[in-house]
Each structure stands twice: as structure tokens, then as C-alpha cells.
Enzyme design. Structure first.
Site, PDB file in Angstrom:
ATOM      1  CG  ASN A   9      -1.684   1.281   1.370  1.00  0.00           C
ATOM      2  OD1 ASN A   9      -1.870   1.989   0.378  1.00  0.00           O
ATOM      3  ND2 ASN A   9      -2.145   1.588   2.571  1.00  0.00           N
ATOM      4  CE  LYS A  11       0.904   3.860   4.952  1.00  0.00           C
ATOM      5  NZ  LYS A  11       0.045   3.723   6.114  1.00  0.00           N
ATOM      6  CG  HIS A  96      -5.813   1.687   4.944  1.00  0.00           C
ATOM      7  ND1 HIS A  96      -5.344   2.742   5.684  1.00  0.00           N
ATOM      8  CD2 HIS A  96      -4.786   0.822   4.820  1.00  0.00           C
ATOM      9  CE1 HIS A  96      -4.070   2.523   5.992  1.00  0.00           C
ATOM     10  NE2 HIS A  96      -3.700   1.362   5.465  1.00  0.00           N
ATOM     11  CD  GLU A  98      -2.949   5.572   6.469  1.00  0.00           C
ATOM     12  OE1 GLU A  98      -2.907   5.603   5.229  1.00  0.00           O
ATOM     13  OE2 GLU A  98      -2.042   5.062   7.164  1.00  0.00           O
ATOM     14  CD  GLU A 168      -3.376  -2.604   7.319  1.00  0.00           C
ATOM     15  OE1 GLU A 168      -2.241  -2.810   6.895  1.00  0.00           O
ATOM     16  OE2 GLU A 168      -4.049  -1.618   7.011  1.00  0.00           O
ATOM     17  N   GLY A 174       2.241   2.624  10.649  1.00  0.00           N
ATOM     18  CA  GLY A 174       3.159   3.747  10.521  1.00  0.00           C
ATOM     19  C   GLY A 174       3.820   4.157  11.816  1.00  0.00           C
ATOM     20  CB  SER A 213       5.127  -1.066  12.048  1.00  0.00           C
ATOM     21  OG  SER A 213       4.660   0.254  12.238  1.00  0.00           O
ATOM     22  N   GLY A 234       2.828  -0.782   4.264  1.00  0.00           N
ATOM     23  CA  GLY A 234       2.796   0.599   3.808  1.00  0.00           C
ATOM     24  C   GLY A 234       4.194   1.129   3.566  1.00  0.00           C
ATOM     25  N   GLY A 235       4.747   1.809   4.567  1.00  0.00           N
ATOM     26  CA  GLY A 235       6.017   2.522   4.416  1.00  0.00           C
ATOM     27  C   GLY A 235       7.150   1.680   3.838  1.00  0.00           C
TER      28      GLY A 235
HETATM   29  C1  PEP Z   1      -0.747   0.262   5.716  1.00  0.00           C
HETATM   30  O1  PEP Z   1      -0.731   1.359   5.159  1.00  0.00           O
HETATM   31  O2  PEP Z   1      -1.646  -0.546   5.460  1.00  0.00           O
HETATM   32  C2  PEP Z   1       0.301  -0.050   6.660  1.00  0.00           C
HETATM   33  C3  PEP Z   1       0.253  -1.192   7.297  1.00  0.00           C
HETATM   34  O3  PEP Z   1       1.275   0.889   6.833  1.00  0.00           O
HETATM   35  P1  PEP Z   1       2.718   0.680   7.551  1.00  0.00           P
HETATM   36  O4  PEP Z   1       3.284  -0.617   6.997  1.00  0.00           O
HETATM   37  O5  PEP Z   1       3.510   1.875   7.133  1.00  0.00           O
HETATM   38  O6  PEP Z   1       2.478   0.575   9.012  1.00  0.00           O
END
Ligand code: PEP
Length: 249
Positions: A9, A11, A96, A98, A168, A174, A213, A234-235
Site C-alpha cells: 500500500n 498510500k 483502511h 486511514e 491492521e 506507521g 509496521s 505501507g512505508g
Molecule cells: C498500511 O498502510 O496498510 C500499513 C500497514 O502501513 P505501515 O506498513 O507503514 O504501518
């Protein structure tokens, strides 16, 4: 055995130029493997760039991070499931954290988005997860099961059996904090049980991903936790080398 799913993802990162560079870098280092599924979720504005850059790499699936509930109409700024499908998406993230906590998306909207995905032949990945205060007050199972029930409420059994779920925890996204593998397993077991209650043995086909994360250092231990069928990242999915390492977990 469900095949592990690795979903990136991005983002609101990687416009078309960066997205094209990512695909070139990733496909140069990643060969098709039939023991895992890799999915990319670019921002909508980079979707067609990613689809074209992937060319014949059909082993790598592409999805969108969000859709609107209706298929067409006066919804300025939104994209619909048929449009995402037309542009080459096969998957969509729904609910999600966010979307829920930054944009105020409700369980009812998540349900309509899952339904919009299903009627347009896009596979929804329904995201569920608790806030830190909810975990600390012992409400984790109640929260994720409520989100799951609501998100599935407009789908028939066939649509449920062909979708995916992502657990999640909101406090892990994040933040650099992850659920322990055993905490993730406990939640995944609850989700699996709820899916079995709805669709019986067909629930066994539904991948339940963990996200929050995940990075190249913790991907293997989280993926080996019982009941974890894949990772939503994500990141740490933004850079091709790191993403290759995670997909090799
Ligand atoms: C996500 O955006 O679904 C996510 C899990 O982000 P991160 O891996 O950055 O925590």
C-alpha cells in the site's frame, strides 16, 4: 494451503514518474513465483502507469486504495469500481484505517464499497483493526468482529469466499510498533472463526493478512505466525529492494 499474499500500500506516495521507476526496479529483481502472490496498490493517479509499466508481468496484481460506493455520478474527486477495473485494477482496499480515522469512513460505507467491488468483479481486501485505547480496554475482538460483520453485510457467500481480509491494528500502522506474532494469531483466529460461521468451509480460501509496521526485519516472524496468510505493507513497500526482501519472507 493458502498462498501467502504480499500487498504494497503506497498510500499517497509515488506519482507516475516514481511509480514507473519503482516497477522497473522491482521487476528487474523479482521473478514470478507460484508460491506467493504480490500485489501493488498505487495511488489512483498512478494506476494506469503501473499497469502499463508491468506489461506482461501478470504475476503482479494491481489494485486501488479506495473506491466510492456508487458506480457513476456526481461525486467530485472520487473514483468508482468500474473505472478502477477499466484502468486495470483487480483489487481494492476497503476500510483502511486511514480511510476510517482520517476521512471518517463508516462501517456502512465500507460495506457499500465491498458490495461495489464485488458487483464490478474487483476483489476487496477489507481492513479491520482496533485503536490503542480499544486494545487497552480489552475490546479488540469486539471491534474487529464488528467491522468484519458490517463490511461483509451486503455480500453473498460466493463474494465473501473470494475476498481477503487484512487485520491492521491502528496503533501499529506507521508507528514502528507491531502486534506480536501471538497477538496477531489470536485476532486472526477470531476472524477465521467468524468467516467460517458465515460461509462454512469456503472460509478456508480467504487470506487474512497482517499489516502494521511490517518491514524487512520482522516480515518473516509475522508471516510465520499461525493464521497469518500474508502481509499488507505501507512505508516499507516504497523502495524496490526492501519490497523484494519482504516478498521473499
Ligand atoms: C498500511 O498502510 O496498510 C500499513 C500497514 O502501513 P505501515 O506498513 O507503514 O504501518
Amino acid at each position: 494451503m493458502r498462498r501467502p499474499v504480499f500487498a504494497a500500500n503506497w498510500k499517497m506516495n509515488h506519482g507516475p514518474t516514481a511509480a514507473r521507476a519503482f516497477v522497473a526496479g522491482f521487476t528487474a529483481r523479482w521473478s514470478p513465483r507460484d508460491d506467493r502472490t504480490v500485489l501493488l496498490f498505487p495511488p489512483a493517479i498512478s494506476l494506469t502507469t503501473v499497469v502499463h509499466a508491468l506489461g506482461s508481468r501478470e504475476d503482479i496484481g494491481v489494485g486501488v486504495q479506495n473506491i466510492w460506493t456508487d458506480d457513476t455520478g456526481a461525486f467530485t474527486g472520487e473514483s468508482s469500481a468500474p473505472m478502477a477495473k477499466d484502468a486495470g485494477a483487480r483489487f481494492v482496499l476497503v476500510g483502511h484505517s486511514e480511510r476510517r480515522h482520517v476521512f471518517g469512513e463508516t462501517d456502512a460505507e465500507a460495506a457499500k464499497k465491498c458490495a461495489a467491488a464485488a458487483r464490478n468483479d474487483l476483489t476487496p481486501i477489507l481492513c479491520v483493526g482496533e485503536l490503542l485505547a480499544e486494545r487497552e480496554s480489552g475490546a479488540t475482538f469486539d471491534v474487529v468482529l464488528r467491522q468484519l460483520d458490517a463490511g461483509l453485510s451486503l455480500l453473498d457467500a460466493d463474494a465473501i469466499a473470494s475476498m481477503a481480509i487484512a487485520y491492521e491494528p491502528v496503533w501499529a500502522i506507521g508507528s514502528g510498533k507491531t502486534a506480536t506474532p501471538s497477538d496477531a494469531s489470536a485476532v486472526h483466529a477470531q476472524l477465521r472463526h467468524a468467516l467460517e460461521k458465515r460461509v462454512g468451509a469456503a472460509a478456508r480460501a480467504i487470506p487474512i493478512l497482517y499489516g502494521g509496521s511490517v518491514n524487512a526485519g520482522n516480515a518473516t516472524s509475522l508471516l510465520s505466525a499461525s493464521g497469518v496468510d500474508g502481509l499488507l505493507v505501507g512505508g516499507a513497500s516504497l523502495e524496490p529492494d526492501t519490497w523484494v526482501s519482504i516478498c521473499e519472507a
